[in-house]
Motif scaffolding. Structure first.
Motif, PDB file in Angstrom:
ATOM      1  N   LEU A  34     -21.733 -26.884  32.084  1.00 24.81           N
ATOM      2  CA  LEU A  34     -22.999 -26.778  31.179  1.00 24.81           C
ATOM      3  C   LEU A  34     -22.952 -26.399  29.797  1.00 24.81           C
ATOM      4  CD1 LEU A  34     -24.637 -23.741  33.624  1.00 24.81           C
ATOM      5  CD2 LEU A  34     -25.331 -26.253  33.416  1.00 24.81           C
ATOM      6  N   ARG A 269     -38.240 -29.045  39.811  1.00 23.76           N
ATOM      7  CA  ARG A 269     -37.121 -29.348  39.089  1.00 23.76           C
ATOM      8  C   ARG A 269     -36.240 -28.158  39.205  1.00 23.76           C
ATOM      9  NH1 ARG A 269     -37.817 -28.343  32.747  1.00 23.76           N
ATOM     10  NH2 ARG A 269     -37.458 -26.281  33.050  1.00 23.76           N
ATOM     11  N   THR A 273     -32.002 -28.181  39.943  1.00 19.15           N
ATOM     12  CA  THR A 273     -30.904 -27.339  39.520  1.00 19.15           C
ATOM     13  C   THR A 273     -30.158 -26.675  40.422  1.00 19.15           C
ATOM     14  OG1 THR A 273     -32.289 -26.824  37.387  1.00 19.15           O
ATOM     15  CG2 THR A 273     -30.543 -25.340  38.104  1.00 19.15           C
ATOM     16  N   ASN A 276     -27.747 -29.300  41.902  1.00 17.32           N
ATOM     17  CA  ASN A 276     -26.678 -29.717  40.872  1.00 17.32           C
ATOM     18  C   ASN A 276     -25.715 -28.780  40.974  1.00 17.32           C
ATOM     19  OD1 ASN A 276     -25.792 -31.538  38.987  1.00 17.32           O
ATOM     20  ND2 ASN A 276     -26.841 -30.312  37.378  1.00 17.32           N
ATOM     21  N   ALA A 290     -31.383 -19.606  39.946  1.00 21.74           N
ATOM     22  CA  ALA A 290     -31.330 -20.833  39.080  1.00 21.74           C
ATOM     23  C   ALA A 290     -31.973 -20.962  38.075  1.00 21.74           C
ATOM     24  CB  ALA A 290     -31.606 -21.913  40.206  1.00 21.74           C
ATOM     25  N   ILE A 293     -30.452 -21.167  34.481  1.00 21.21           N
ATOM     26  CA  ILE A 293     -30.026 -22.474  34.226  1.00 21.21           C
ATOM     27  C   ILE A 293     -31.002 -23.600  33.966  1.00 21.21           C
ATOM     28  CG2 ILE A 293     -28.193 -23.854  35.137  1.00 21.21           C
ATOM     29  CD1 ILE A 293     -26.793 -21.705  36.274  1.00 21.21           C
ATOM     30  N   ASP A 294     -31.903 -23.405  34.950  1.00 21.75           N
ATOM     31  CA  ASP A 294     -33.017 -24.655  34.973  1.00 21.75           C
ATOM     32  C   ASP A 294     -33.523 -24.848  33.433  1.00 21.75           C
ATOM     33  OD1 ASP A 294     -34.743 -26.401  36.590  1.00 21.75           O
ATOM     34  OD2 ASP A 294     -36.149 -25.363  35.587  1.00 21.75           O
TER      35      ASP A 294
END
Length: 419
Positions: A34, A269, A273, A276, A290, A293-294
């Motif tokens: 990230l 979406r 994430t 991923n 999540a 992070i998303d």
């Protein structure tokens, strides 16, 4: 607010120390993937690695400890929850050796029931009541009154808020210098108000970015109205953070948050994430876990070159939901679409349509919706491909023929009914 006295910082520190009797501090891990992707120094506060795989154990522990301190005879605790709060309460009931009655909706997945029962053992009883959470909550509160129990709120409780602040305490102890930005999810507001209250006192220079699921933006609605409001409906996919109404006590802290510091994450979406992080990092996150992070891509310009901590709030992901997550992720990425195709009823029509498909286009659903039409027949089509641009080519070919079609991928009413 009088209930949040000047000693909140000291109480949060003391609570954090007492939590060590239950579990060690959750790790704060630097994430190279990230960091490189967003050009920032990104760390993950792994609340998905508590004994119950969420931060909820913290507030439940602190609230139960304080109740028993004030009233040692109180040995019955009641809650209503279909997820992480239930598991946290169950774990803490067994730790203190008290009785717990946990009300869950009848529709609660067996996986969550099993885990709650495992954490609580013989100290808890699970009651499945109500098709919807409102009925479950009402039953729990009524039982609590008649049985003389203590009701444990999942977020709108001063002791719960204080317990959740321990996430911020640990984070600062682990990272040393306060981060520039902390990104964390907000549902009912227990975690966000606890962390904000603590960080405002000890690290006021730290910027907080709060994340809500787009289909359950109760804080956004409350900030616009100046008070908590009840959303008429919510998308329950992000079940750990999709709350119809922000807490009264938590909003007293969060009402000062600037609206631009509350970011909404689209449910589809979030699925991208989740996939991923699982495929690239091997980290299992539930939808709420999540969220932080998303939204990194939404705030990429704001965090570039800064030290950022994302709170991954939970990892209680039911893998039976994986097909739904994959489906929603594909639809968000534009590589899966659904159409209603009006096909001429003539010999060779189906062959003509199939010839329009590219080598990477795969039909995943083909169903006649109307078989009595004399000249045309309607077909429900699901098509999956490797590149969203392939659909541009396909629709151009369809527009050049006598086939008519309608893209229903984002039509929620039709897709819920037909798919």
């Amino acid at each position: 607010m009088n209930d949040f006295q000047d000693d909140f910082q000291d109480r949060a520190l003391a609570t954090t120390a007492r939590l060590r009797a239950l579990f060690p501090a959750t790790p704060l891990q630097h994430n190279d993937y990230l960091s490189q992707r967003f050009g920032a120094d990104i760390w993950l506060k792994r609340e998905d690695l508590t004994p119950v795989r969420s931060y909820k154990i913290r507030g439940a522990f602190n609230a139960m400890r304080k109740v028993r301190k004030d009233n040692p005879e109180q040995d019955l605790f009641v809650c209503a929850s279909a997820g992480n709060h239930a598991q946290g309460v169950a774990f803490v009931c067994r730790h203190f050796g008290v009785r717990g009655v946990i009300f869950m909706p009848v529709t609660t997945p067996q996986q969550k029931i099993f885990k709650t029962r495992t954490f609580g053992g013989e100290n808890i009883e699970i009651r499945l009541i109500g098709d919807y959470f409102d009925a479950t909550l009402k039953a729990a509160q009524e039982y609590c009154v008649t049985a003389g129990g203590h009701f444990l709120s999942p977020f709108d409780d001063l002791n719960v808020i204080e317990g959740q602040a321990s996430v911020a305490v640990e984070m600062l102890e682990e990272i040393g210098t306060p981060p520039d930005v902390v990104i964390l999810p907000v549902g009912g507001g227990g975690l966000s108000s606890g962390m904000k209250r603590f960080l405002d006192r000890v690290a006021p220079e730290c910027e907080l970015i709060l994340v809500e699921p787009k289909g359950g933006a109760s804080l956004t609605a409350a900030l616009a109205a100046g008070e908590p409001v009840t959303l008429p409906q919510i998308d329950s996919f992000v079940d750990g953070a999709a709350v119809a109404r922000i807490g009264e006590l938590t909003f007293e802290v969060l009402k000062h948050v600037a609206p631009e510091n509350v970011v909404l994450a689209p449910e589809d979406r979030i699925c991208v994430t989740i996939q991923n992080m699982l495929n690239v990092e091997g980290i299992v996150l539930e939808p709420a876990g999540a969220l932080s992070i998303d939204v990194l891509e939404d705030v990429a310009d704001r965090i570039k070159g800064k030290r950022v901590v994302c709170v991954t709030s939970g990892g209680n992901f039911d893998f039976e939901r994986l097909p739904e997550v994959k489906e929603r992720a594909q639809r968000y990425a534009g590589v899966k679409k659904y159409f209603i195709l009006r096909m001429p009823q003539r010999p060779g029509a189906l062959r003509d349509f199939l010839a329009m498909l590219g080598p990477e286009d795969d039909i995943t659903r083909f169903e006649y919706l109307k078989k009595s039409a004399r000249n045309f027949g309607s077909v429900l089509l699901g098509i999956e491909t490797s590149d969203a641009d392939n659909f541009v080519i396909l629709t151009e070919k369809l527009n050049a023929t006598d086939f008519t079609f309608r893209d229903i991928t984002n039509d929620l009413a039709l897709t819920e009914f037909l798919i």
